[in-house]
Enzyme design. Sequence first.
Site, mmCIF file in Angstrom:
data_model
loop_
_atom_site.group_PDB
_atom_site.id
_atom_site.type_symbol
_atom_site.label_atom_id
_atom_site.label_comp_id
_atom_site.label_asym_id
_atom_site.label_seq_id
_atom_site.Cartn_x
_atom_site.Cartn_y
_atom_site.Cartn_z
ATOM 1 N N GLY A 73 46.351 45.281 31.510
ATOM 2 C CA GLY A 73 45.631 44.573 30.464
ATOM 3 C C GLY A 73 44.596 43.594 30.989
ATOM 4 N N THR A 74 44.918 42.890 32.062
ATOM 5 C CA THR A 74 43.980 41.907 32.614
ATOM 6 C C THR A 74 42.691 42.572 33.078
ATOM 7 O OG1 THR A 74 45.677 40.311 33.243
ATOM 8 C CG2 THR A 74 43.620 40.237 34.473
ATOM 9 N N ASN A 153 50.326 36.962 21.456
ATOM 10 C CA ASN A 153 51.497 37.217 22.294
ATOM 11 C C ASN A 153 52.579 36.147 22.170
ATOM 12 O OD1 ASN A 153 49.073 36.036 23.637
ATOM 13 N ND2 ASN A 153 50.559 35.470 25.207
ATOM 14 N N GLN A 181 49.412 43.396 23.133
ATOM 15 C CA GLN A 181 50.695 43.120 22.484
ATOM 16 C C GLN A 181 50.990 44.059 21.320
ATOM 17 O OE1 GLN A 181 53.407 41.567 23.102
ATOM 18 N NE2 GLN A 181 52.631 40.443 24.849
ATOM 19 N N ALA A 200 50.677 49.704 29.798
ATOM 20 C CA ALA A 200 51.905 50.492 29.660
ATOM 21 C C ALA A 200 53.174 49.664 29.676
ATOM 22 C CB ALA A 200 51.965 51.545 30.767
ATOM 23 N N HIS A 201 53.199 48.563 30.444
ATOM 24 C CA HIS A 201 54.458 47.840 30.602
ATOM 25 C C HIS A 201 54.880 47.082 29.343
ATOM 26 C CE1 HIS A 201 53.299 43.488 31.227
ATOM 27 N NE2 HIS A 201 52.114 44.061 31.335
ATOM 28 N N THR A 237 41.238 55.211 43.961
ATOM 29 C CA THR A 237 42.163 56.342 43.866
ATOM 30 C C THR A 237 43.088 56.158 42.674
ATOM 31 O OG1 THR A 237 42.105 56.625 46.267
ATOM 32 C CG2 THR A 237 43.944 57.647 45.078
ATOM 33 N N CYS A 325 52.153 34.693 31.590
ATOM 34 C CA CYS A 325 51.087 34.410 32.559
ATOM 35 C C CYS A 325 50.833 32.926 32.730
ATOM 36 C CB CYS A 325 49.801 35.109 32.124
ATOM 37 S SG CYS A 325 49.972 36.908 32.111
#
Length: 383
Positions: A73-74, A153, A181, A200-201, A237, A325
């Site tokens: 996200g960052t 969030n 979120q 994804a997390h 990559t 964060c």
Amino acid sequence: MDKKNVYLDNNATTPMDDRVIEVMTKVMRESYGNPSSVYQVGQKGKKIIEESREMISGLLGLKSREIVFTSGGTESNNMAIRGVARCLKKKGMHLITSAIEHSSVLNTFKDMESLGWEVTYLGVDEKGKVNTEELRRSIKDETVLISIMHSNNEIGTFQPITEIGKIAKEKNIIFHVDGVQSVGKIKIDFENIDLFSFAAHKFYGPKGIGALYVKSGVKIEKLITGGHQERNRRAGTENVPGVCGMAKALEITLENLYVEMEKEKKLRDYMEKKILENIGKVTINGDLSNRLSNTSSISFEKVEAESLLFALDMKGIAVSAGSACASSTLSPSHVLEAIGFSISKAKSTLRISLGRFTQKEEIDYFVEILEMAVGNERNLNII
């Protein structure tokens, strides 16, 4: 239930679903080649990436070429904000955001200010909602980007994204939405959204992988130079296991979206009712009729949230006092300050965020321990 491990901080991150781990493990074992390589083991990885891109875009109702994979996200937020600002610098250097954005957005805008851009930070009401009329008044001829989060969030409040998107389109301004979120917690309407960040997390997938939706026709400058991966929009990559894990996690989540939403809302409401009845002198924050179904922000009178965090952690319960964060700092939450909280009230607030694996027995245990912890702290604070 293992009373030594009650996890109630799912807005910080979610535990990976076993089905996602299984898919990723297979890919890590069998598809280890560099996707940019021409030989078969490399092209196998390339195929997995493109199939995953197709799956993710299809699940969200988007075009596959509109999905750019990132590290999370960052990076997605940085890519959207910096990419648009740089690309449209000759058109204008005025940007608009809100005072309650995630640190990856706010700190990016602060950096843009130091580089010469002008930024307007919109205030919010006591429920954490942006005023669209204030937004209209803030727009200038030089405005090139509006960036507003989908849901907060910390307090869970949804922003009027549909209305903001219409204003942006009417004024021919690029509209970025931080949806980190929200994806996996509510159905997303992408109409009038030009850029959309997700990771994804937050929906039971792996850390270190995210994506930015870039609407067809929207141009952004790339942040990372090197190779020509991601249609020459993001060098490096590709994270093949992460990409396929993200796709699998999103598939599982969206298949059961409404069932999980209802389950989490029911548990959250049950928890809040028990806390109000058993503890007292508490305030539930945010827009109670327009928030994430899993999120509860609660302030406890005459109690320091930091003390509660330690007391709960000693009993194996994980909650937070705000954004993960920013949780390592002692400063009060900028979100709670923005909605009008005093410093003392902001420092007495916990964020509890439920998830797929949260059970009623865990909520009962949490409230029981919380009641004791609050009682102990209040007794200590009696003058």
